[in-house]
Design a protein around this motif. Structure first.
Motif, short mmCIF file in Angstrom:
data_model
loop_
_atom_site.label_atom_id
_atom_site.label_comp_id
_atom_site.label_asym_id
_atom_site.label_seq_id
_atom_site.Cartn_x
_atom_site.Cartn_y
_atom_site.Cartn_z
N ILE A 151 0.85 -1.19 -0.07
CA ILE A 151 -0.04 0.06 0.01
C ILE A 151 0.95 1.21 0.18
O ILE A 151 1.59 1.60 1.03
N ALA A 176 -2.88 -0.59 -3.32
CA ALA A 176 -3.31 0.71 -3.17
C ALA A 176 -2.37 1.99 -3.59
O ALA A 176 -1.22 1.63 -2.76
N THR A 177 -2.68 3.00 -4.09
CA THR A 177 -2.10 4.06 -4.01
C THR A 177 -2.92 5.28 -3.38
O THR A 177 -3.89 5.46 -3.74
N ASN A 217 -9.55 1.08 -5.06
CA ASN A 217 -8.18 0.53 -4.75
C ASN A 217 -8.51 -0.91 -4.79
O ASN A 217 -9.76 -1.16 -4.37
N ARG A 218 -7.45 -1.86 -5.02
CA ARG A 218 -7.79 -3.24 -4.74
C ARG A 218 -7.86 -3.68 -3.39
O ARG A 218 -8.40 -4.66 -3.02
#
Length: 455
Positions: A151, A176-177, A217-218
């Motif tokens: 992340i 995630a970003t 995000n994933r």
């Protein structure tokens, strides 16, 4: 009858980082609130001894937050708490402490023991491919820890994210970003985060901003299910049946483990909260618990509440048992000097003076060596005490031989900087609150002297 373990599966994720300050609590709170808004039951655990983060996380998730620590609570205790959570939760989140491999036991030890995949949260400001190199090294540092991905916190642009993503190996995804977003940052002070009770409405705004921060995000997909097993936990005996315990709890005294309260109730005690800041007297009780907190921030108000001080002194003079931890210990001294060098009168139940120390202090795991038995504990304070009587013992540090925190016992008062984890030795805790300790002649002389000085 032999113990037969049961099992239940639940999606679970362990959130760790290279070190403190990468944003673990901010992200965990935002993710919990995101899933809560999706109608999911989210149970959060915090690694290690911590009072402030769990307050924040409990508000974010709407569920009680437990501390998990293999040394402080024991492996079977941790196993059982995870099993119980998995029976009711749609998602279990565990927030690590410090860096992923820091401490003994570490966050990595806890994740490995219960086979929970780890998402590594890293502040990537000022780096790109190096972030991929660091997280790859962490992912391969131990064979028994499964890393789910990275992340990337404080990720500036899509190009920044692309550089990191392309440098990661195929089996280590960018989950995630997260852009730099001041609106989600949690308020802090000298011992860590600000107490949730003080900034409840502000926190709600930050949690809701956090939902947008993590969305898309994933990481907002439920992780894989983990199988959790029940543990052979010892039966709790009714050692405090019929006992009434008065517990100080307000914004000056709030460092209370839910596990400690639960144990008191399981042992048959009835407890009632009261506020040393706002109430005029403590409730009728057989025992008193003054937990830690921030008395230094409210020392003037504590010193001015003369009726409450008289009520607690009267209770103490009766010889009934009192347990005072850290901030509660400072409250029991004659005076307390705050960070601005202002001195205020405290209870004077024991000789000594407390004073804040700015950034210097003490923290770490210790065993409280008590006449009733050893109790696992920890210290975390930025103050000092002086002029106290001789202690009856010292805490035993987890990893080196130097004496730990002093432990005092005077006229039924047990006082120390140590925060005790009650479930680590229920029998010893019950003995303390039952007042098994008998006052000596010397204790009586000390009590009479203190009463004459206070009068």
């Amino acid at each position: 009858m032999s113990f037969q373990s049961q099992s239940v599966s639940c999606p679970a994720l362990f959130l760790s980082a290279p070190g403190s300050g990468d944003g673990k609590t901010t992200f965990t709170a935002a993710l919990a609130r995101y899933f809560k808004q999706q109608g999911k039951v989210v149970r959060i655990f915090k690694t290690g001894p911590d009072y402030l983060d769990p307050q924040i996380l409990a508000q974010a998730s709407g569920e009680a937050v437990e501390q998990l620590d293999l040394w402080m609570a024991g492996e079977e205790y941790c196993q059982q708490k995870l099993f119980e959570a998995a029976q009711v939760a749609d998602l279990i989140l565990v927030e690590g402490a410090m860096g992923m491999f820091d401490g003994d036991p570490s966050s990595a030890d806890l994740a490995a023991r219960f086979n929970i995949p780890v998402a590594i949260l890293m502040d990537v400001k000022g780096m790109a491919q190096t972030a991929a190199a660091l997280v790859t090294g962490m992912a391969n540092f131990r064979d028994d820890v499964k890393v789910a991905g990275l992340i990337a916190n404080s990720c500036g642009t899509e190009r920044h994210a692309e550089l990191i993503r392309n440098a990661l190996p195929e089996d280590l995804p960018l989950l995630a970003t997260l852009p730099r977003e001041p609106a989600v940052a949690l308020p802090e002070r000298h011992l860590g985060l600000v107490q949730a009770e003080e900034v409840r409405e502000e926190l709600e705004q930050r949690f809701n901003a956090g939902v947008d921060w993590v969305a898309g995000n994933r990481i907002t997909e439920l992780p894989a299910a983990v199988e959790f097993h029940s543990a052979p936990v010892p039966e709790v005996k009714p050692l405090l049946k019929g006992k009434r315990v008065a517990i100080a709890r307000d914004i000056a005294f709030s460092f209370i483990y839910d596990a400690n309260l639960r144990l008191l109730k399981e042992m048959g005690a009835e407890y009632q909260f009261f506020s040393p800041l706002n109430d005029s007297e403590m409730p009728p009780a057989d025992a008193l618990w003054l937990p830690g907190g921030y008395p230094e921030l409210y020392a003037a108000q504590l010193g001015q509440n003369q009726s409450m001080q008289d009520s607690i002194r009267s209770f103490h003079d009766s010889g009934k048992p009192t347990l005072a931890e850290c901030g509660g210990f400072l409250y029991c001294l004659e005076t307390l000097t705050d960070l601005e060098e202002h001195q205020y009168p405290m209870l004077g139940l024991m000789h000594g003076h407390g004073a804040m120390r700015g950034k210097r202090g003490c923290q770490g795991m210790q065993t409280a060596v008590l006449p009733e038995g050893d109790v696992q504990a920890h210290a975390h304070h930025r103050s000092r005490s002086e002029g106290t009587a001789e202690p009856i013992s010292h805490g035993r540090r987890q990893r080196h031989q130097a004496p730990g925190e002093a432990i005092y016992r005077e006229q039924g008062l047990t006082a120390s900087y140590l925060h005790l984890f009650f479930p680590s030795n229920p029998t010893a805790i019950a003995a303390i609150f039952n007042g098994a300790y008998e006052m000596s002649d010397n204790d009586r002389l000390e009590s009479d002297l203190l009463k004459s000085m206070a009068g």
